[in-house]
Design a protein around this motif. Structure first.
Motif, PDB file in Angstrom:
ATOM      1  N   VAL A 190      -4.738-100.015 -90.537  1.00 35.64           N
ATOM      2  CA  VAL A 190      -3.933-101.122 -90.030  1.00 35.64           C
ATOM      3  C   VAL A 190      -3.236-100.780 -88.723  1.00 35.64           C
ATOM      4  N   GLY A 191      -3.178 -99.494 -88.356  1.00 32.25           N
ATOM      5  CA  GLY A 191      -2.549 -99.095 -87.101  1.00 32.25           C
ATOM      6  C   GLY A 191      -1.104 -98.675 -87.285  1.00 32.25           C
ATOM      7  N   LEU A 192      -0.597 -97.875 -86.346  1.00 30.37           N
ATOM      8  CA  LEU A 192       0.724 -97.269 -86.524  1.00 30.37           C
ATOM      9  C   LEU A 192       1.867 -98.268 -86.573  1.00 30.37           C
ATOM     10  N   ARG A 193       1.762 -99.375 -85.850  1.00 33.83           N
ATOM     11  CA  ARG A 193       2.874-100.326 -85.862  1.00 33.83           C
ATOM     12  C   ARG A 193       3.139-100.851 -87.266  1.00 33.83           C
ATOM     13  N   TYR A 194       2.093-100.991 -88.067  1.00 34.92           N
ATOM     14  CA  TYR A 194       2.248-101.543 -89.407  1.00 34.92           C
ATOM     15  C   TYR A 194       1.900-100.551 -90.518  1.00 34.92           C
ATOM     16  N   ARG A 195       1.654 -99.308 -90.158  1.00 31.87           N
ATOM     17  CA  ARG A 195       1.310 -98.297 -91.166  1.00 31.87           C
ATOM     18  C   ARG A 195       2.429 -98.155 -92.200  1.00 31.87           C
ATOM     19  N   ASP A 288      21.346-102.748 -85.847  1.00 32.57           N
ATOM     20  CA  ASP A 288      21.015-103.977 -86.560  1.00 32.57           C
ATOM     21  C   ASP A 288      19.597-104.450 -86.263  1.00 32.57           C
ATOM     22  N   GLY A 289      18.823-103.624 -85.537  1.00 37.25           N
ATOM     23  CA  GLY A 289      17.466-104.018 -85.167  1.00 37.25           C
ATOM     24  C   GLY A 289      16.535-104.037 -86.369  1.00 37.25           C
ATOM     25  N   TYR A 290      15.537-104.895 -86.304  1.00 33.68           N
ATOM     26  CA  TYR A 290      14.556-104.958 -87.376  1.00 33.68           C
ATOM     27  C   TYR A 290      13.697-103.693 -87.376  1.00 33.68           C
ATOM     28  N   VAL A 291      13.452-103.159 -88.555  1.00 29.83           N
ATOM     29  CA  VAL A 291      12.571-101.999 -88.674  1.00 29.83           C
ATOM     30  C   VAL A 291      11.142-102.389 -88.307  1.00 29.83           C
ATOM     31  N   PHE A 292      10.724-103.578 -88.744  1.00 32.78           N
ATOM     32  CA  PHE A 292       9.388-104.072 -88.425  1.00 32.78           C
ATOM     33  C   PHE A 292       9.509-105.295 -87.527  1.00 32.78           C
ATOM     34  N   ALA A 293       8.835-105.234 -86.389  1.00 31.13           N
ATOM     35  CA  ALA A 293       8.898-106.331 -85.428  1.00 31.13           C
ATOM     36  C   ALA A 293       7.580-106.401 -84.675  1.00 31.13           C
ATOM     37  N   THR A 294       7.377-107.491 -83.950  1.00 26.34           N
ATOM     38  CA  THR A 294       6.175-107.623 -83.131  1.00 26.34           C
ATOM     39  C   THR A 294       6.320-106.762 -81.887  1.00 26.34           C
ATOM     40  N   THR A 295       5.248-106.649 -81.110  1.00 21.83           N
ATOM     41  CA  THR A 295       5.302-105.876 -79.863  1.00 21.83           C
ATOM     42  C   THR A 295       6.310-106.468 -78.895  1.00 21.83           C
ATOM     43  N   ALA A 296       6.601-107.773 -79.055  1.00 19.05           N
ATOM     44  CA  ALA A 296       7.598-108.431 -78.205  1.00 19.05           C
ATOM     45  C   ALA A 296       9.001-108.305 -78.774  1.00 19.05           C
ATOM     46  N   ASN A 304       1.593-112.725 -87.778  1.00 13.02           N
ATOM     47  CA  ASN A 304       1.526-111.576 -86.872  1.00 13.02           C
ATOM     48  C   ASN A 304       0.743-110.430 -87.497  1.00 13.02           C
ATOM     49  N   PHE A 305       0.943-110.267 -88.787  1.00 11.69           N
ATOM     50  CA  PHE A 305       0.349-109.145 -89.511  1.00 11.69           C
ATOM     51  C   PHE A 305      -1.018-109.481 -90.097  1.00 11.69           C
ATOM     52  N   GLY A 306      -1.281-110.775 -90.294  1.00  8.60           N
ATOM     53  CA  GLY A 306      -2.467-111.194 -91.034  1.00  8.60           C
ATOM     54  C   GLY A 306      -3.781-110.688 -90.470  1.00  8.60           C
ATOM     55  N   ASP A 307      -3.977-110.805 -89.147  1.00  8.60           N
ATOM     56  CA  ASP A 307      -5.245-110.371 -88.556  1.00  8.60           C
ATOM     57  C   ASP A 307      -5.442-108.870 -88.740  1.00  8.60           C
ATOM     58  N   SER A 403      -2.251 -99.612 -81.881  1.00 12.95           N
ATOM     59  CA  SER A 403      -3.682 -99.593 -82.158  1.00 12.95           C
ATOM     60  C   SER A 403      -3.943-100.055 -83.566  1.00 12.95           C
ATOM     61  N   GLY A 404      -5.060-100.655 -83.787  1.00 16.11           N
ATOM     62  CA  GLY A 404      -5.450-101.112 -85.126  1.00 16.11           C
ATOM     63  C   GLY A 404      -6.907-100.841 -85.328  1.00 16.11           C
TER      64      GLY A 404
END
Length: 408
Positions: A190-195, A288-296, A304-307, A403-404
């Motif tokens: 799934v790639g590091l952003r969502y690992r 207070d930042g989100y741990v999981f967020a989009t590249t933006a 965002n995560f589905g693909d 990367s994914g």
């Protein structure tokens, strides 16, 4: 001369014969309004019997105003949803969807008092024939039954027409339990952003909304006691909220799904390197930042995560796995690690089986023990995998966070 019995004035209500030969009845309600019977009668005796029963209803307080149930079902159900105290935003969203998609098309044009047992039975069969899943249909049936239960309490209808045995019970198929190797294969693909999203779901049993709503200040890092060379040796996640994505596209923050949803979950040490790496490179900045967020840097949506998720499933040969199966897998792993019923409920945020919880208590110390057992299991299975494939287990190689499986 005494008045004949046939012409004697009735003490309650009136009966008159129509030109057709049938008999019409009128009676005064408790509110003083003069009302007709809903139908005419073949004989005068039948009409008199009906009046006797109607008078008896009034005497025992069982009379129903025939005009009260003339409210349209959709309008009444919408009001019902708005007036339910303490409904969570996600529950309101679900009710709105079930009403709009599954109930209103059939019952929306009917008055509450017009809905019959036969119509409810036919609606359920038509929905099943149309391919609606039994789980979704059970939820829609429970909503319909709850709304009409309130209509009974409001004196709009005499009884609830939802009387289908078992129609509100969900009997979804048992979901698969993944192997440790399969979870890490999905996490790699799934790639590091969502690992970390995958590994936390599998090893901590967090729900999608709890992961999407997780903020940096809810991740408590545990430092070693060596002041001269302090390092992170553990972590605990405080689950206090979840991110909700409503049907209109709006994103908002709400409480966890259940009362027991607010909890502290110990992160197994096997996931700790991923957690620290993710906080360093992929999370939103600030406490207070989100741990999981989009590249933006935007809050995470399922789309965002589905693909990425679908591509990862195809890559590792698990196309039918749902993201929620990771939570189901976590539950099974924890049980195999020796967690008691109360400890499972604590870890997953369940509040069912309350009676058992009175006698079984979970402590954070035991949660650490369970987390350690999960880590040991993962390492043992990964060692077997690496030994069988001659694969070096460095555990430090980090590709680009974005990367994914498709290289994007």
């Amino acid at each position: 001369m005494a008045e004949s019995k046939g012409n004697r004035r009735r003490r309650f209500g009136r009966i008159r014969q129509l030109p057709s030969g049938r008999f019409q009845v009128r009676y005064p309600g408790p509110d003083g309004v003069d009302r007709p019977a809903p139908n005419t009668f073949r004989t005068k005796t039948e009409a008199a019997d009906w009046l006797t029963k109607k008078e008896a209803e009034m005497l025992v307080g069982d009379w129903i105003d025939p005009t009260a149930g003339q409210v349209g079902f959709t309008a009444y159900a919408e009001t019902w949803i708005k007036e339910r105290p303490g409904l969570r935003p996600n529950t309101v969203n679900t009710y709105d969807y079930l009403l709009r998609r599954h109930l209103a098309p059939t019952f929306g044009s009917k008055a509450v008092s017009e809905i019959t047992d036969a119509q409810v039975r036919r609606w359920r069969k038509d929905r099943l024939d149309a391919g609606v899943s039994e789980v979704t249909l059970a939820k829609a049936y429970r909503l319909l039954k709850a709304v009409l239960n309130t209509a009974v309490e409001d004196g709009m209808i005499r009884r609830n027409p939802c009387r289908l045995r078992g129609a509100g019970q969900e009997s979804s198929a048992e979901r698969p339990v993944l192997k440790v190797q399969e979870v890490f294969a999905l996490a790699d693909a799934v790639g590091l952003r969502y690992r970390l999203l995958v590994t936390l779901a599998a090893f901590c049993g967090l729900r999608w909304g709890e992961l999407a709503g997780l903020r940096r200040n809810r991740v408590e890092l545990i430092m070693s006691s060596d002041a001269a060379d302090a390092e992170v040796v553990g972590a605990v996640i405080a689950v206090t909220e979840q991110l909700l994505e409503l049907s209109n596209g709006e994103i908002k923050t709400g409480p966890p799904k259940s009362r027991a949803g607010k909890r502290r979950v110990v992160v197994p040490s096997v996931v700790l390197p991923d957690l620290l790496e993710h906080l360093r490179w992929s999370s939103n900045p600030g406490s207070d930042g989100y741990v999981f967020a989009t590249t933006a840097g935007k809050p995470l949506r399922r789309s965002n995560f589905g693909d990425k998720w679908r591509a990862a499933r195809a890559t590792v040969g698990l196309p039918s796995i749902h993201f929620h199966d990771l939570r189901h897998t976590s539950n099974n792993w924890a049980a195999e690690a020796g967690a008691t019923l109360a400890e499972l409920k604590q870890r997953l945020g369940h509040d069912s089986d309350r009676a058992a919880s009175i006698y079984l208590h979970s402590t954070e110390e035991r949660q650490h023990t369970i987390a350690d057992a999960l880590s040991e299991r993962a390492r043992r299975e990964l060692r077997r995998r690496d030994a069988s494939t001659d694969r070096p287990n460095t555990g430090t190689d980090r590709p680009d966070p974005d990367s994914g499986p498709s290289g994007t």
